[in-house]
Design a protein around this motif. Structure first.
Motif, short mmCIF file in Angstrom:
data_model
loop_
_atom_site.label_atom_id
_atom_site.label_comp_id
_atom_site.label_asym_id
_atom_site.label_seq_id
_atom_site.Cartn_x
_atom_site.Cartn_y
_atom_site.Cartn_z
N GLY A 135 0.82 -1.21 0.00
CA GLY A 135 0.00 0.00 0.00
C GLY A 135 0.85 1.26 0.00
N HIS A 136 1.96 1.22 0.75
CA HIS A 136 2.88 2.36 0.74
C HIS A 136 3.53 2.52 -0.63
CE1 HIS A 136 3.63 3.23 5.28
NE2 HIS A 136 2.41 2.73 5.09
N VAL A 137 3.88 1.40 -1.25
CA VAL A 137 4.46 1.45 -2.60
C VAL A 137 3.47 2.09 -3.56
CG1 VAL A 137 5.15 0.05 -4.59
CG2 VAL A 137 6.01 -0.52 -2.30
N LEU A 138 2.22 1.65 -3.53
CA LEU A 138 1.21 2.19 -4.43
C LEU A 138 0.99 3.68 -4.18
CD1 LEU A 138 -0.98 1.81 -6.57
CD2 LEU A 138 -2.54 1.07 -4.75
N GLY A 139 0.88 4.08 -2.91
CA GLY A 139 0.70 5.49 -2.61
C GLY A 139 1.85 6.34 -3.11
N SER A 140 3.07 5.84 -2.92
CA SER A 140 4.26 6.56 -3.37
C SER A 140 4.28 6.68 -4.89
CB SER A 140 5.51 5.81 -2.89
OG SER A 140 6.68 6.43 -3.37
N VAL A 141 3.93 5.61 -5.59
CA VAL A 141 3.91 5.61 -7.05
C VAL A 141 2.89 6.61 -7.59
CG1 VAL A 141 3.14 4.25 -9.03
CG2 VAL A 141 4.82 3.30 -7.45
N VAL A 142 1.68 6.59 -7.03
CA VAL A 142 0.63 7.48 -7.53
C VAL A 142 1.01 8.94 -7.29
CG1 VAL A 142 -1.79 8.16 -7.27
CG2 VAL A 142 -1.17 5.74 -7.29
N ARG A 143 1.59 9.23 -6.13
CA ARG A 143 2.04 10.61 -5.88
C ARG A 143 3.13 11.00 -6.87
NH1 ARG A 143 2.14 14.81 -2.46
NH2 ARG A 143 0.65 13.86 -1.03
N SER B 43 -15.32 9.06 -7.29
CA SER B 43 -16.60 9.50 -6.73
C SER B 43 -16.40 10.76 -5.90
CB SER B 43 -17.20 8.39 -5.86
OG SER B 43 -18.40 8.82 -5.26
N LYS B 44 -17.24 11.74 -6.14
CA LYS B 44 -17.28 12.97 -5.32
C LYS B 44 -15.90 13.62 -5.18
CE LYS B 44 -21.28 11.31 -2.70
NZ LYS B 44 -21.84 10.97 -1.36
N GLY B 45 -15.19 13.73 -6.29
CA GLY B 45 -13.91 14.41 -6.28
C GLY B 45 -12.75 13.61 -5.72
N MET B 46 -13.00 12.32 -5.44
CA MET B 46 -11.94 11.46 -4.91
C MET B 46 -11.77 10.22 -5.79
SD MET B 46 -12.67 11.63 -0.80
CE MET B 46 -14.37 11.08 -0.98
N SER B 47 -10.61 9.60 -5.67
CA SER B 47 -10.32 8.39 -6.44
C SER B 47 -9.79 7.30 -5.53
CB SER B 47 -9.27 8.68 -7.52
OG SER B 47 -9.72 9.70 -8.40
N ARG B 48 -10.17 6.07 -5.85
CA ARG B 48 -9.67 4.91 -5.10
C ARG B 48 -8.97 3.97 -6.06
NH1 ARG B 48 -14.11 3.14 -3.00
NH2 ARG B 48 -13.82 3.89 -0.87
N VAL B 49 -7.72 3.62 -5.72
CA VAL B 49 -6.94 2.68 -6.53
C VAL B 49 -6.81 1.40 -5.70
CG1 VAL B 49 -4.81 2.22 -7.77
CG2 VAL B 49 -5.67 4.59 -7.56
N SER B 50 -7.43 0.31 -6.18
CA SER B 50 -7.40 -0.94 -5.42
C SER B 50 -6.28 -1.83 -5.92
CB SER B 50 -8.75 -1.66 -5.54
OG SER B 50 -9.08 -1.90 -6.88
N TYR B 51 -5.80 -2.71 -5.05
CA TYR B 51 -4.70 -3.58 -5.41
C TYR B 51 -4.85 -4.96 -4.78
CZ TYR B 51 -2.62 -2.50 -0.78
OH TYR B 51 -2.39 -2.38 0.56
N LEU B 52 -4.09 -5.92 -5.29
CA LEU B 52 -4.22 -7.31 -4.85
C LEU B 52 -2.85 -7.97 -4.87
CD1 LEU B 52 -6.24 -9.65 -4.15
CD2 LEU B 52 -6.24 -10.18 -6.60
N LEU B 53 -2.59 -8.80 -3.87
CA LEU B 53 -1.36 -9.59 -3.82
C LEU B 53 -1.67 -11.07 -4.02
CD1 LEU B 53 0.50 -8.02 -0.74
CD2 LEU B 53 0.63 -7.35 -3.16
N PRO B 54 -0.69 -11.83 -4.48
CA PRO B 54 -0.91 -13.27 -4.68
C PRO B 54 -1.00 -14.01 -3.34
CG PRO B 54 1.39 -12.69 -5.14
CD PRO B 54 0.66 -11.41 -4.93
N SER C 173 -9.95 -6.00 0.69
CA SER C 173 -10.42 -4.66 0.28
C SER C 173 -9.27 -3.66 0.22
CB SER C 173 -11.49 -4.16 1.25
OG SER C 173 -10.96 -4.09 2.58
N ALA C 174 -8.11 -4.11 -0.21
CA ALA C 174 -6.92 -3.25 -0.20
C ALA C 174 -7.03 -2.14 -1.25
CB ALA C 174 -5.67 -4.09 -0.45
N SER C 175 -6.81 -0.91 -0.80
CA SER C 175 -6.89 0.22 -1.73
C SER C 175 -6.26 1.45 -1.10
CB SER C 175 -8.34 0.53 -2.10
OG SER C 175 -9.07 0.94 -0.95
N CYS C 176 -5.93 2.42 -1.94
CA CYS C 176 -5.45 3.72 -1.49
C CYS C 176 -6.39 4.78 -2.06
CB CYS C 176 -4.03 3.99 -1.98
SG CYS C 176 -2.79 2.86 -1.32
N GLU C 177 -6.74 5.77 -1.24
CA GLU C 177 -7.66 6.82 -1.68
C GLU C 177 -6.92 8.14 -1.82
OE1 GLU C 177 -11.30 7.18 0.46
OE2 GLU C 177 -11.63 5.02 0.55
#
Length: 269
Positions: A130-138, A258-269, A159-163
């Motif tokens: 989740g930290h990796v994804l957040g860092s990448v998106v920023r 939704s409502k000015g926000m975005s959610r990026v969901s992710y999945l691990l094996p 339900s893994a995701s970053c908003e």
């Protein structure tokens, strides 16, 4: 009662720990605010408080650890949920059930905690991913998306995701996935450190500085931070793996808006 020492924040690979029981309470005796933390508890359940703990309480987007607490007297307690006390600052509540209702712990008794190692490792992988994804998106979108900011994250396996604040278009999914793959494959070290306000300022990260008073921290306490070397730093109390490669293949599932926000969901094996 003093704060529970959070041993997992200093060594996430400590899967067994000897400590001392401070209190055993029935669920019925809990304050209303604490009863709400354990909505599925029954009359047979109890809460155990110990001097130290390796059990991560649910919070910061991470599920609680589960496992056992046992004593040489033969008393054994199955821990099914862990939360921070809602009324006593810094105290960890271990909810569960004694295997034998007639054999319980007493205050001051020495006990051994053992967590479910497989689940701990899974939760740690998800948290680091989740930290990796957040860092990448920023890194990719901070200057591309209007009003961009990181909001919150869930590191629960189902339900893994970053908003994020701002609308992230679906066209960015492939670029996010490619950069996530790059970070994971780079085997970037994940390090734990403890910072004060001056450290945040020195690293140009005032935006991440936590509110000391809101967290009930003393003036001389430092904030725990998690550093993905070569990427991002986050204030964080959760458990992590030692490097990004240990996350495994991190698949970006979907970008929803939704409502000015975005959610990026992710999945691990």
């Amino acid at each position: 009662m003093q704060r529970t020492f959070l041993a997992f924040q200093h060594n996430a690979k400590l899967y067994s720990l000897q400590t001392v029981v401070q209190a055993v309470r029935s669920v019925a005796s809990l304050e209303d605010a604490n009863k709400l933390l354990f909505k599925n508890a029954t009359e047979e359940d109890h809460v155990v408080v110990t001097e130290k703990t390796i059990f991560h309480p649910q919070g910061g987007g991470q599920p609680s650890d589960v496992g056992t607490i046992s004593a040489t007297s033969g008393a054994s307690f199955d821990v099914s949920a862990v939360r921070m006390n809602a009324t006593t600052d810094g105290e960890v509540l271990h909810l569960g059930r004694f295997k034998d209702a007639t054999s319980q712990f007493t205050a001051g008794e020495a006990v051994t905690q053992n967590i479910d190692t497989e689940k701990r490792i899974l939760y740690s992988r998800y948290h680091t991913a989740g930290h990796v994804l957040g860092s990448v998106v920023r890194d990719l979108l901070e200057n591309e998306v209007a009003n961009f900011d990181e909001l919150k994250a869930s590191h629960f396996p189902d339900s893994a995701s970053c908003e994020f604040q701002g609308l992230i278009e679906g066209k960015w999914k492939d670029a996010i996935q490619a950069r996530v793959d790059e970070y994971v494959n780079k085997d970037m070290p994940v390090e734990i450190d403890f910072w004060d306000e001056d450290d945040f300022k020195a690293n140009g990260l005032e935006r991440l500085m936590p509110d000391r008073k809101a967290m009930g921290m003393a003036d001389d306490e430092k904030f725990r931070v998690v550093k993905i070397v070569g990427a991002e730093v986050y204030p964080c109390g959760g458990t992590h793996v030692d490097s990004t490669q240990h996350c495994g293949k991190t698949s970006v599932k979907k970008i929803s808006r939704s409502k000015g926000m975005s959610r990026v969901s992710y999945l691990l094996p």
